[in-house]
Write a protein that holds these residues in place. Structure first.
Motif, PDB file in Angstrom:
ATOM      1  N   VAL A  38      10.411   2.284 -52.170  1.00 16.84           N
ATOM      2  CA  VAL A  38       9.126   1.590 -52.104  1.00 16.84           C
ATOM      3  C   VAL A  38       8.035   2.441 -52.746  1.00 16.84           C
ATOM      4  N   GLU A  39       7.991   3.711 -52.418  1.00 16.09           N
ATOM      5  CA  GLU A  39       6.966   4.586 -53.007  1.00 16.09           C
ATOM      6  C   GLU A  39       7.105   4.662 -54.521  1.00 16.09           C
ATOM      7  N   GLY A  40       8.329   4.771 -55.007  1.00 14.79           N
ATOM      8  CA  GLY A  40       8.550   4.823 -56.456  1.00 14.79           C
ATOM      9  C   GLY A  40       8.074   3.553 -57.143  1.00 14.79           C
ATOM     10  N   ILE A  41       8.359   2.414 -56.529  1.00 14.32           N
ATOM     11  CA  ILE A  41       7.919   1.127 -57.074  1.00 14.32           C
ATOM     12  C   ILE A  41       6.395   1.049 -57.054  1.00 14.32           C
ATOM     13  N   CYS A  42       5.830   1.370 -55.928  1.00 16.70           N
ATOM     14  CA  CYS A  42       4.386   1.207 -55.754  1.00 16.70           C
ATOM     15  C   CYS A  42       3.576   2.141 -56.645  1.00 16.70           C
ATOM     16  N   HIS A  43       4.131   3.292 -56.977  1.00 19.71           N
ATOM     17  CA  HIS A  43       3.443   4.186 -57.916  1.00 19.71           C
ATOM     18  C   HIS A  43       3.353   3.550 -59.298  1.00 19.71           C
ATOM     19  N   LYS A  44       4.270   2.653 -59.603  1.00 18.33           N
ATOM     20  CA  LYS A  44       4.279   1.981 -60.909  1.00 18.33           C
ATOM     21  C   LYS A  44       3.481   0.672 -60.896  1.00 18.33           C
ATOM     22  N   SER A  45       3.060   0.249 -59.719  1.00 17.85           N
ATOM     23  CA  SER A  45       2.340  -1.025 -59.608  1.00 17.85           C
ATOM     24  C   SER A  45       0.855  -0.848 -59.923  1.00 17.85           C
ATOM     25  N   GLN A  46       0.156  -1.977 -60.030  1.00 21.61           N
ATOM     26  CA  GLN A  46      -1.279  -1.948 -60.324  1.00 21.61           C
ATOM     27  C   GLN A  46      -2.110  -1.459 -59.144  1.00 21.61           C
ATOM     28  N   ASN A  47      -1.628  -1.674 -57.933  1.00 23.39           N
ATOM     29  CA  ASN A  47      -2.406  -1.292 -56.747  1.00 23.39           C
ATOM     30  C   ASN A  47      -1.448  -0.696 -55.717  1.00 23.39           C
ATOM     31  N   ASN A 166      -6.309 -15.109 -55.284  1.00 25.05           N
ATOM     32  CA  ASN A 166      -5.855 -15.007 -56.668  1.00 25.05           C
ATOM     33  C   ASN A 166      -5.457 -13.568 -56.999  1.00 25.05           C
ATOM     34  N   GLN A 167      -6.268 -12.614 -56.552  1.00 23.26           N
ATOM     35  CA  GLN A 167      -5.959 -11.209 -56.810  1.00 23.26           C
ATOM     36  C   GLN A 167      -4.649 -10.805 -56.131  1.00 23.26           C
ATOM     37  N   PHE A 168      -4.446 -11.262 -54.907  1.00 21.93           N
ATOM     38  CA  PHE A 168      -3.204 -10.952 -54.199  1.00 21.93           C
ATOM     39  C   PHE A 168      -1.997 -11.532 -54.945  1.00 21.93           C
ATOM     40  N   THR A 169      -2.135 -12.753 -55.454  1.00 23.91           N
ATOM     41  CA  THR A 169      -1.040 -13.362 -56.208  1.00 23.91           C
ATOM     42  C   THR A 169      -0.718 -12.521 -57.439  1.00 23.91           C
ATOM     43  N   LEU A 170      -1.749 -12.038 -58.109  1.00 24.94           N
ATOM     44  CA  LEU A 170      -1.521 -11.159 -59.266  1.00 24.94           C
ATOM     45  C   LEU A 170      -0.798  -9.887 -58.857  1.00 24.94           C
ATOM     46  N   TYR A 171      -1.172  -9.321 -57.723  1.00 28.45           N
ATOM     47  CA  TYR A 171      -0.494  -8.115 -57.244  1.00 28.45           C
ATOM     48  C   TYR A 171       0.969  -8.387 -56.911  1.00 28.45           C
ATOM     49  N   PHE A 172       1.237  -9.509 -56.250  1.00 27.30           N
ATOM     50  CA  PHE A 172       2.632  -9.840 -55.931  1.00 27.30           C
ATOM     51  C   PHE A 172       3.445 -10.057 -57.201  1.00 27.30           C
ATOM     52  N   SER A 173       2.847 -10.714 -58.182  1.00 28.24           N
ATOM     53  CA  SER A 173       3.512 -10.903 -59.468  1.00 28.24           C
ATOM     54  C   SER A 173       3.821  -9.556 -60.112  1.00 28.24           C
ATOM     55  N   ASN A 174       2.860  -8.644 -60.066  1.00 29.69           N
ATOM     56  CA  ASN A 174       3.048  -7.323 -60.640  1.00 29.69           C
ATOM     57  C   ASN A 174       4.145  -6.530 -59.922  1.00 29.69           C
ATOM     58  N   ILE A 175       4.151  -6.576 -58.610  1.00 28.41           N
ATOM     59  CA  ILE A 175       5.181  -5.858 -57.846  1.00 28.41           C
ATOM     60  C   ILE A 175       6.569  -6.386 -58.218  1.00 28.41           C
ATOM     61  N   ALA A 176       6.711  -7.702 -58.268  1.00 28.61           N
ATOM     62  CA  ALA A 176       8.004  -8.297 -58.636  1.00 28.61           C
ATOM     63  C   ALA A 176       8.370  -7.935 -60.072  1.00 28.61           C
ATOM     64  N   ASP A 177       7.387  -7.885 -60.950  1.00 25.79           N
ATOM     65  CA  ASP A 177       7.625  -7.485 -62.338  1.00 25.79           C
ATOM     66  C   ASP A 177       8.126  -6.043 -62.402  1.00 25.79           C
ATOM     67  N   VAL A 178       7.474  -5.150 -61.668  1.00 25.42           N
ATOM     68  CA  VAL A 178       7.885  -3.735 -61.652  1.00 25.42           C
ATOM     69  C   VAL A 178       9.337  -3.621 -61.168  1.00 25.42           C
ATOM     70  N   ILE A 179       9.662  -4.298 -60.086  1.00 25.56           N
ATOM     71  CA  ILE A 179      11.011  -4.165 -59.523  1.00 25.56           C
ATOM     72  C   ILE A 179      12.054  -4.770 -60.443  1.00 25.56           C
ATOM     73  N   THR A 180      11.785  -5.963 -60.977  1.00 29.34           N
ATOM     74  CA  THR A 180      12.783  -6.582 -61.873  1.00 29.34           C
ATOM     75  C   THR A 180      12.926  -5.802 -63.173  1.00 29.34           C
ATOM     76  N   THR A 181      11.865  -5.140 -63.614  1.00 26.71           N
ATOM     77  CA  THR A 181      11.979  -4.271 -64.786  1.00 26.71           C
ATOM     78  C   THR A 181      12.911  -3.099 -64.470  1.00 26.71           C
ATOM     79  N   LEU A 182      12.806  -2.545 -63.261  1.00 24.82           N
ATOM     80  CA  LEU A 182      13.703  -1.464 -62.855  1.00 24.82           C
ATOM     81  C   LEU A 182      15.151  -1.944 -62.770  1.00 24.82           C
ATOM     82  N   LEU A 183      15.337  -3.194 -62.398  1.00 26.15           N
ATOM     83  CA  LEU A 183      16.703  -3.754 -62.338  1.00 26.15           C
ATOM     84  C   LEU A 183      17.306  -3.895 -63.741  1.00 26.15           C
ATOM     85  N   LEU A 184      16.460  -4.034 -64.748  1.00 31.75           N
ATOM     86  CA  LEU A 184      16.948  -4.182 -66.132  1.00 31.75           C
ATOM     87  C   LEU A 184      17.464  -2.871 -66.715  1.00 31.75           C
ATOM     88  N   LYS A 185      17.072  -1.750 -66.111  1.00 33.69           N
ATOM     89  CA  LYS A 185      17.464  -0.435 -66.669  1.00 33.69           C
ATOM     90  C   LYS A 185      18.864  -0.048 -66.260  1.00 33.69           C
TER      91      LYS A 185
END
Length: 185
Positions: A38-47, A166-185
């Motif tokens: 979680v910490e590793g993911i969140c360090h890569k997130s927008q917030n 709206n801001q929260f939705t953007l954050y959730f989108s970003n978190i999911a983007d960060v995690i799915t990007t990590l799954l692609l590696k």
């Protein structure tokens, strides 16, 4: 019995008590491993702080063993948030006390959130079979929030509760983007 043990009878007790704690110290629990993910993911997130609070709000997070488990959690949080926001705006739209001049803007936000919910759900459904498409849909889910915010601005509607959602939705989108990007590696 050695002389040291005879002089210090607590030494064997100390070793009995200290040995189990030694093993617990060096073998991280599943919750600790999830916390590191979680910490590793969140360090890569927008917030960072929002990300930590959001992921830790789900009781399944401590048991998550990998990025896939956290991706499912984050997408479910995104689905829940977008669905709740759509319901909130729909309630405002249907409220007889809402200024009729605001209704077209609210209707546009409802439509935008229909798309956000569909995108989060699609990302969740594609997660195990097509991570690249899931990643795309996770990113696109944030477009609903951007569209709603743009509609509020162009319609002259100032509503901080919708803007915050709206801001929260953007954050959730970003978190999911960060995690799915990590799954692609």
């Amino acid at each position: 019995m050695t002389m040291a043990m005879a002089k210090h009878p607590l030494i064997p007790v100390f070793f009995l008590l200290a040995t189990p704690s030694f093993f617990f110290t060096y073998y991280p629990s599943p919750a600790h491993a999830a916390s590191e993910l979680v910490e590793g993911i969140c360090h890569k997130s927008q917030n960072y702080s929002f990300c930590i609070q959001a992921l830790e709000s789900d009781p399944k997070t401590p048991a998550a063993k990998d990025y896939m488990g956290l991706a499912e959690i984050s997408l479910n949080l995104g689905i829940s948030n977008a669905t709740d926001t759509r319901s909130y705006v729909t309630d405002m739209y249907e409220n007889s006390r809402t200024d009729p001049k605001k209704k077209p803007t609210l209707k546009a936000c409802i439509s935008a959130y229909d798309g956000a919910v569909v995108s989060f759900r699609s990302a969740f459904g594609e997660l195990k079979e097509d991570v690249l498409t899931a990643n795309y849909d996770a990113k696109v889910a944030g477009d609903g929030a951007v569209s709603c915010e743009d509609q509020l601005a162009s319609g002259g509607v100032k509503d901080s509760s919708i803007s915050t959602r709206n801001q929260f939705t953007l954050y959730f989108s970003n978190i999911a983007d960060v995690i799915t990007t990590l799954l692609l590696k």
